[in-house]
Design a protein around this motif. Structure first.
Motif, PDB file in Angstrom:
ATOM      1  N   THR A  71     -17.186 -65.305  -8.027  1.00 35.86           N
ATOM      2  CA  THR A  71     -18.059 -66.365  -8.215  1.00 35.86           C
ATOM      3  C   THR A  71     -19.124 -66.648  -7.206  1.00 35.86           C
ATOM      4  O   THR A  71     -18.929 -66.396  -5.995  1.00 35.86           O
ATOM      5  CB  THR A  71     -17.037 -67.771  -8.371  1.00 35.86           C
ATOM      6  OG1 THR A  71     -15.873 -67.626  -9.138  1.00 35.86           O
ATOM      7  CG2 THR A  71     -17.808 -68.904  -8.538  1.00 35.86           C
ATOM      8  N   SER A  73     -22.220 -68.924  -5.285  1.00 34.24           N
ATOM      9  CA  SER A  73     -22.877 -70.280  -5.120  1.00 34.24           C
ATOM     10  C   SER A  73     -24.170 -70.142  -5.312  1.00 34.24           C
ATOM     11  O   SER A  73     -24.686 -71.144  -5.744  1.00 34.24           O
ATOM     12  CB  SER A  73     -22.483 -70.523  -3.434  1.00 34.24           C
ATOM     13  OG  SER A  73     -23.162 -69.455  -2.538  1.00 34.24           O
ATOM     14  N   LEU A 151     -11.727 -74.914 -12.032  1.00 34.11           N
ATOM     15  CA  LEU A 151     -12.686 -74.573 -11.050  1.00 34.11           C
ATOM     16  C   LEU A 151     -13.775 -75.422 -11.628  1.00 34.11           C
ATOM     17  O   LEU A 151     -14.165 -75.686 -12.917  1.00 34.11           O
ATOM     18  CB  LEU A 151     -13.287 -73.129 -11.409  1.00 34.11           C
ATOM     19  CG  LEU A 151     -14.386 -72.627 -10.595  1.00 34.11           C
ATOM     20  CD1 LEU A 151     -13.832 -72.861  -9.060  1.00 34.11           C
ATOM     21  CD2 LEU A 151     -14.686 -71.197 -10.833  1.00 34.11           C
ATOM     22  N   ALA A 153     -17.885 -77.208 -10.347  1.00 28.47           N
ATOM     23  CA  ALA A 153     -19.080 -76.945  -9.658  1.00 28.47           C
ATOM     24  C   ALA A 153     -20.140 -77.793  -9.499  1.00 28.47           C
ATOM     25  O   ALA A 153     -20.421 -78.601 -10.631  1.00 28.47           O
ATOM     26  CB  ALA A 153     -19.793 -75.374  -9.816  1.00 28.47           C
ATOM     27  N   TYR A 165     -18.134 -75.434  -4.839  1.00 28.25           N
ATOM     28  CA  TYR A 165     -17.246 -75.423  -5.901  1.00 28.25           C
ATOM     29  C   TYR A 165     -16.058 -76.004  -5.353  1.00 28.25           C
ATOM     30  O   TYR A 165     -15.649 -75.893  -4.110  1.00 28.25           O
ATOM     31  CB  TYR A 165     -16.835 -73.760  -5.968  1.00 28.25           C
ATOM     32  CG  TYR A 165     -17.840 -72.959  -6.883  1.00 28.25           C
ATOM     33  CD1 TYR A 165     -17.801 -72.936  -8.295  1.00 28.25           C
ATOM     34  CD2 TYR A 165     -19.160 -72.553  -6.244  1.00 28.25           C
ATOM     35  CE1 TYR A 165     -18.618 -72.254  -8.928  1.00 28.25           C
ATOM     36  CE2 TYR A 165     -19.958 -71.850  -7.256  1.00 28.25           C
ATOM     37  CZ  TYR A 165     -19.784 -71.722  -8.289  1.00 28.25           C
ATOM     38  OH  TYR A 165     -20.661 -70.988  -9.229  1.00 28.25           O
TER      39      TYR A 165
END
Length: 276
Positions: A71, A73, A151, A153, A165
């Motif tokens: 994942t 950012s 999850l 964000a 996250y």
């Protein structure tokens, strides 16, 4: 149910390898999240630290994780430059999902990002020659269920955009908030996002004094990271994305000062592990 966090890259902007940078580490951002009752792992960002992470996975006894979720950012160079050196990516049939989240992202074609990085002019192996089964996934909603983990964000301020996250699994929670510039006051959206988290991992590249001359650079001070932790009521704070000019001696002094302000805090060190 527990979550284990291991830091493989703690440096911001560019890797450093001088002797005076060994305690806190010189590799750029990469963080591993795993759980003993899951055959999947989560990796946040693919800075140069992902090389050692990949070696550890390949050399560990037993099979590789069934699923690897990588994942991002954001896609600045120091957060993707290690990907071509990630050993599991060269193992045929290994499942690797590269994912990003967030409705305001400028770039949603993840495959194109890594194809461009691995053009012949930049790297001798093309993306489609690596061997693993890659899945490129973009969750525009900013929320997804991955195995047993939820999850989420949200966007925060950084040149070109970046995302924080939050991982909730069972009754445990980890928030990763790197490459963030709060501006004149603390971003209250981030405070609410991190509310009551067991662990907050937060950007702290600069001192408050340094921050005054680095407006627009997209990073936070130690004091700002601590203030987010205080306002959000988090249980533990780890500060990361260390400036490439901050050596071990400097960071040790900063860590002592920070612990006087927020006792349950640490500066991230490479290979440091925290279990919550």
């Amino acid at each position: 149910m527990s979550i284990k966090v291991k830091f493989y890259g703690t440096r911001g902007s560019i890797p450093v390898c001088n002797p005076e940078f060994q305690t806190y580490g010189g590799n750029t951002t990469c963080i591993l999240l795993s759980s003993p009752d899951s055959d999947a792992i989560g990796i946040f960002d693919a800075g140069t630290g992902i090389r050692d992470l990949g070696k550890d996975l390949v050399n560990a006894p037993g099979a590789l994780p069934k699923d690897i979720f990588l994942t991002f950012s954001h896609f600045h160079w120091d957060h993707i430059q290690g990907f071509p050196f990630f050993a599991p990516a060269y193992i045929p049939q290994q499942s690797i999902t590269l994912l990003a989240m967030g409705e305001k992202r400028a770039t949603t074609n993840l495959k194109e990002i890594f194809e461009n990085q691995m053009q012949e002019a930049f790297f001798p192996v093309k993306l489609n020659e690596m061997g693993a089964n890659f899945h490129f996934t973009f969750f525009q909603s900013g929320s997804a269920i991955l195995g047993k983990a939820h999850l989420k964000a949200i966007p925060h301020q950084h040149p070109g955009g970046a995302y924080s996250y939050r991982v909730d699994q069972g009754n445990k929670s980890v928030v990763i908030c790197t490459d963030i510039e709060h501006g004149p006051s603390i971003d209250q959206n981030i405070v609410e996002f991190a509310r009551n988290a067991d662990l907050l991992i937060h950007d702290a590249q600069f001192t408050q004094e340094e921050l005054r001359t680095k407006s627009g650079w997209g990073h936070s001070s130690y004091e700002q990271a601590i203030e987010v932790a205080r306002q959000a009521g988090v249980k533990q704070l780890v500060m990361t994305h260390h400036d490439p000019d901050h050596d071990d001696q400097f960071l040790k002094k900063i860590e002592v000062q920070c612990q006087k302000l927020f006792p349950n805090c640490l500066l991230a060190k490479e290979k440091m592990e925290i279990e919550i």
